[in-house]
Design an enzyme around this catalytic site. Structure first.
Site, PDB file in Angstrom:
ATOM      1  CD  GLU A  83      66.644 -39.433 -22.079  1.00  0.00           C
ATOM      2  OE1 GLU A  83      65.955 -41.170 -21.698  1.00  0.00           O
ATOM      3  OE2 GLU A  83      65.264 -39.253 -23.000  1.00  0.00           O
ATOM      4  CE  LYS A 280      62.641 -43.219 -21.120  1.00  0.00           C
ATOM      5  NZ  LYS A 280      63.902 -42.593 -21.107  1.00  0.00           N
ATOM      6  CG  ASP A 296      69.223 -55.873  -9.860  1.00  0.00           C
ATOM      7  OD1 ASP A 296      69.102 -55.633 -11.155  1.00  0.00           O
ATOM      8  OD2 ASP A 296      69.031 -56.852  -9.240  1.00  0.00           O
ATOM      9  CG  HIS A 393      65.852 -34.001 -25.765  1.00  0.00           C
ATOM     10  ND1 HIS A 393      66.000 -34.822 -24.461  1.00  0.00           N
ATOM     11  CD2 HIS A 393      65.457 -35.393 -26.524  1.00  0.00           C
ATOM     12  CE1 HIS A 393      66.079 -36.327 -24.588  1.00  0.00           C
ATOM     13  NE2 HIS A 393      66.486 -36.478 -25.684  1.00  0.00           N
TER      14      HIS A 393
HETATM   15  P1  NAD Z   1      73.888 -59.310  -0.487  1.00  0.00           P
HETATM   16  O1  NAD Z   1      74.560 -61.084  -1.013  1.00  0.00           O
HETATM   17  O2  NAD Z   1      75.588 -59.024  -0.634  1.00  0.00           O
HETATM   18  O3  NAD Z   1      74.152 -59.728   1.115  1.00  0.00           O
HETATM   19  C1  NAD Z   1      74.000 -58.225   1.996  1.00  0.00           C
HETATM   20  C2  NAD Z   1      75.209 -58.652   2.865  1.00  0.00           C
HETATM   21  O4  NAD Z   1      75.681 -57.743   3.501  1.00  0.00           O
HETATM   22  C3  NAD Z   1      74.742 -59.668   4.012  1.00  0.00           C
HETATM   23  O5  NAD Z   1      76.510 -60.488   3.632  1.00  0.00           O
HETATM   24  C4  NAD Z   1      74.833 -59.090   5.173  1.00  0.00           C
HETATM   25  O6  NAD Z   1      75.500 -59.587   5.948  1.00  0.00           O
HETATM   26  C5  NAD Z   1      76.104 -57.637   4.505  1.00  0.00           C
HETATM   27  N1  NAD Z   1      75.961 -56.522   5.239  1.00  0.00           N
HETATM   28  C6  NAD Z   1      77.162 -55.574   5.742  1.00  0.00           C
HETATM   29  N2  NAD Z   1      76.365 -54.552   6.346  1.00  0.00           N
HETATM   30  C7  NAD Z   1      74.868 -54.582   6.160  1.00  0.00           C
HETATM   31  C8  NAD Z   1      73.785 -54.090   6.182  1.00  0.00           C
HETATM   32  N3  NAD Z   1      74.009 -52.607   7.447  1.00  0.00           N
HETATM   33  N4  NAD Z   1      72.516 -54.585   6.416  1.00  0.00           N
HETATM   34  C9  NAD Z   1      72.446 -55.098   5.957  1.00  0.00           C
HETATM   35  N5  NAD Z   1      73.189 -56.228   5.451  1.00  0.00           N
HETATM   36  C10 NAD Z   1      74.649 -55.602   5.531  1.00  0.00           C
HETATM   37  O7  NAD Z   1      73.474 -58.242  -0.988  1.00  0.00           O
HETATM   38  P2  NAD Z   1      71.911 -58.519  -1.246  1.00  0.00           P
HETATM   39  O8  NAD Z   1      71.611 -57.511  -0.878  1.00  0.00           O
HETATM   40  O9  NAD Z   1      71.633 -59.596  -0.801  1.00  0.00           O
HETATM   41  O10 NAD Z   1      71.108 -59.218  -2.476  1.00  0.00           O
HETATM   42  C11 NAD Z   1      71.954 -58.362  -4.113  1.00  0.00           C
HETATM   43  C12 NAD Z   1      72.731 -58.390  -5.079  1.00  0.00           C
HETATM   44  O11 NAD Z   1      71.290 -59.828  -4.948  1.00  0.00           O
HETATM   45  C13 NAD Z   1      72.258 -57.847  -6.572  1.00  0.00           C
HETATM   46  O12 NAD Z   1      73.649 -57.683  -6.627  1.00  0.00           O
HETATM   47  C14 NAD Z   1      71.395 -58.143  -7.021  1.00  0.00           C
HETATM   48  O13 NAD Z   1      71.422 -57.591  -8.011  1.00  0.00           O
HETATM   49  C15 NAD Z   1      71.508 -59.833  -6.774  1.00  0.00           C
HETATM   50  N6  NAD Z   1      69.955 -60.620  -7.208  1.00  0.00           N
HETATM   51  C16 NAD Z   1      69.091 -60.216  -7.720  1.00  0.00           C
HETATM   52  C17 NAD Z   1      67.504 -60.470  -7.642  1.00  0.00           C
HETATM   53  C18 NAD Z   1      66.313 -60.101  -7.866  1.00  0.00           C
HETATM   54  O14 NAD Z   1      66.250 -58.982  -7.442  1.00  0.00           O
HETATM   55  N7  NAD Z   1      64.804 -60.751  -8.274  1.00  0.00           N
HETATM   56  C19 NAD Z   1      67.585 -61.862  -7.332  1.00  0.00           C
HETATM   57  C20 NAD Z   1      68.705 -62.869  -6.814  1.00  0.00           C
HETATM   58  C21 NAD Z   1      70.008 -61.777  -6.979  1.00  0.00           C
END
Ligand code: NAD
Length: 441
Positions: A83, A280, A296, A393
């Protein structure tokens, strides 16, 4: 960001010059920056591994907001948005806000919520009591499910159980996800707790997944702007920069703008139809940072609007009040962002965005994103309260209209200026302006 985020005339530079300035200010290697930004950074082979049924890549503009200072630290803030005017508006409001020291922000708690649903519970009150009593055992089991997170100092922190009625209870596990957004981590924990939770409750296991209403991971941002920063005419702005005294007409203009913005805030507080548009405007800024940093945006949007409706009355996420000659804004929303995991594993442009920002924790990223949301809100309210939203805008929108009409290179600015001056910003008007510019062939 050692050299600051204030770069006067940045928008007038060519693209290559802008990249060079950002590379030097952010301390990011220019070649790395160029590589990550060419064609959006993601190649089709990588994209094919990220989602399903891939045909190609879909590009969006990547820019930076200037002038942002959060808790005393300057940040160049990458924003990805389609936008026109969103980045300019955020930068402009951030410039006004930095005159009073910039944004103050803090993260409240930083705990994600995992839900375990149990249905067909015979005696819900007794089941809740049993689950509460089993908290140490449940936390121990949850801890075992995420050893890597525990090693990084995160992990499950508390258990909370509620009777939802209709023989349904829900167990919440609160998890410190450190620098991850945490959805997968929390889902892993919720799934690990599912069977034992059902057994203790004496019911049937239902869903096991995080809640996107992560109201235990909220960010609070606030800012203060003096009335003289809000004056609307160019003459007044210059006078304000010189520091006009409080008796001047410019200052009175500014106070009128303050009152008009407060009135616009009250409108949003009273009316959900206005609150939706108000929010928004906030999400214009937040989503653009969320996208740029590979986070996300659906999760963020879901959480923001659920939080806005938490009282049963959909309300603005940010409110504005007058304090003497200052306008004071306060924003609070749930924000689950990560600087590790998710898309960041594969997306070089998202990793570049984090480097440009210079954040070292997910909390810092959340505080910057919320600050940009507050800036976006201020800019929209100021425009609405003064000249109306369309002037600024549409004059920026004119450039994309000129491109759509076929203008190339320097023609884009010339055609955009022509249709903006005429006040007729349509593709047809741009086509006419373009053929006049090109003359007879
Ligand atoms: P992820 O699965 O990649 O997990 C994070 C990883 O990073 C883990 O393995 C952790 O051990 C590692 N890590 C490394 N350094 C870290 C640090 N300093 N702090 C924390 N972890 C560290 O990601 P996530 O954050 O668990 O999940 C995010 C993903 O899940 C996004 O892609 C999202 O779109 C998706 N998702 C979202 C939903 C929802 O919002 N409803 C549902 C399912 C999946």
């Amino acid at each position: 960001m050692s050299e600051g985020s204030r770069i006067p005339g940045f928008y007038k530079l060519g693209l290559a010059e802008r990249r060079a300035v950002v590379s030097s200010r952010a301390g990011v290697d220019l070649a790395e920056l160029e590589h990550a930004l060419e064609a959006g950074g993601l190649d089709t082979a990588t994209a094919d591994k990220v989602v399903e049924n891939v045909l190609g890549i879909y590009g969006l503009p990547f820019g930076v907001a200037l002038n942002v200072r959060v808790n005393g630290i300057d940040r160049l803030v990458p924003m990805v948005v389609e936008e026109p005017s969103v980045i300019a508006a955020a930068s402009n409001a951030a410039r006004m806000i930095r005159q009073s020291g910039g944004f103050r922000a803090e993260v409240v708690e930083s705990l994600m919520i995992g839900q375990v649903q149990i249905t067909d519970v015979e005696h819900p009150a007794a089941a809740v009591a049993r689950l509460e009593a089993a908290t140490p055992r449940l936390l121990e089991l949850a801890t075992k499910a995420v050893p890597n997170l525990i090693a990084r100092g995160g992990g499950p922190r508390a258990i909370d159980v509620r009777d939802l009625g209709q023989r349904c209870i829900v167990l919440h596990v609160l998890v410190d996800c450190r620098d991850a957004m945490g959805a997968n981590l929390v889902n892993t924990i919720a799934e690990a707790l599912g069977p034992i939770t059902a057994e203790i409750a004496g019911g049937k296991l239902g869903l096991r997944i995080l809640s996107n209403l992560c109201d235990r991971r909220r960010v609070h941002a606030t800012c203060r702007v003096h009335a003289r920063e809000l004056v609307s005419s160019p003459r007044s702005s210059k006078a304000a920069e010189r520091g006009s005294n409080s008796e001047s007409p410019d200052e009175l203009d500014g106070l009128e703008v303050v009152d008009a913005i407060v009135s616009a805030s009250r409108f949003a507080e009273l009316d959900p139809y206005r609150a939706a548009t108000h929010n928004k405007g906030i999400m214009n800024g937040i989503d653009a940072v969320v996208l740029a940093t590979g986070n996300d945006f659906r999760a963020v949007e879901a959480g923001a609007h659920a939080y806005a409706a938490r009282s049963g009355h959909y309300a603005p996420l940010a409110v504005w009040r007058r304090d003497g000659e200052d306008l004071v804004g306060q924003l609070e929303l749930p924000l689950s962002l990560g600087i590790v995991g998710g898309t960041l594993r594969v997306h070089p442009t998202a990793r570049l965005a984090l480097k440009i920002l210079g954040v070292s924790s997910a909390d810092e990223l959340a505080m910057v994103a919320a600050s940009v949301g507050l800036a976006s809100n201020l800019s929209a309210l100021r425009a609405l309260a003064t000249e109306g939203i369309q002037r600024g805008h549409m004059s920026l929108h004119a450039r994309s209209v000129a491109s759509a009409a076929g203008a190339l290179g320097d023609e884009v600015e010339l055609v955009a200026a022509r249709i903006a001056t005429d006040g007729l910003i349509t593709v047809e008007a741009a086509e006419r302006a373009l053929s006049q510019l090109r003359g007879p062939r």
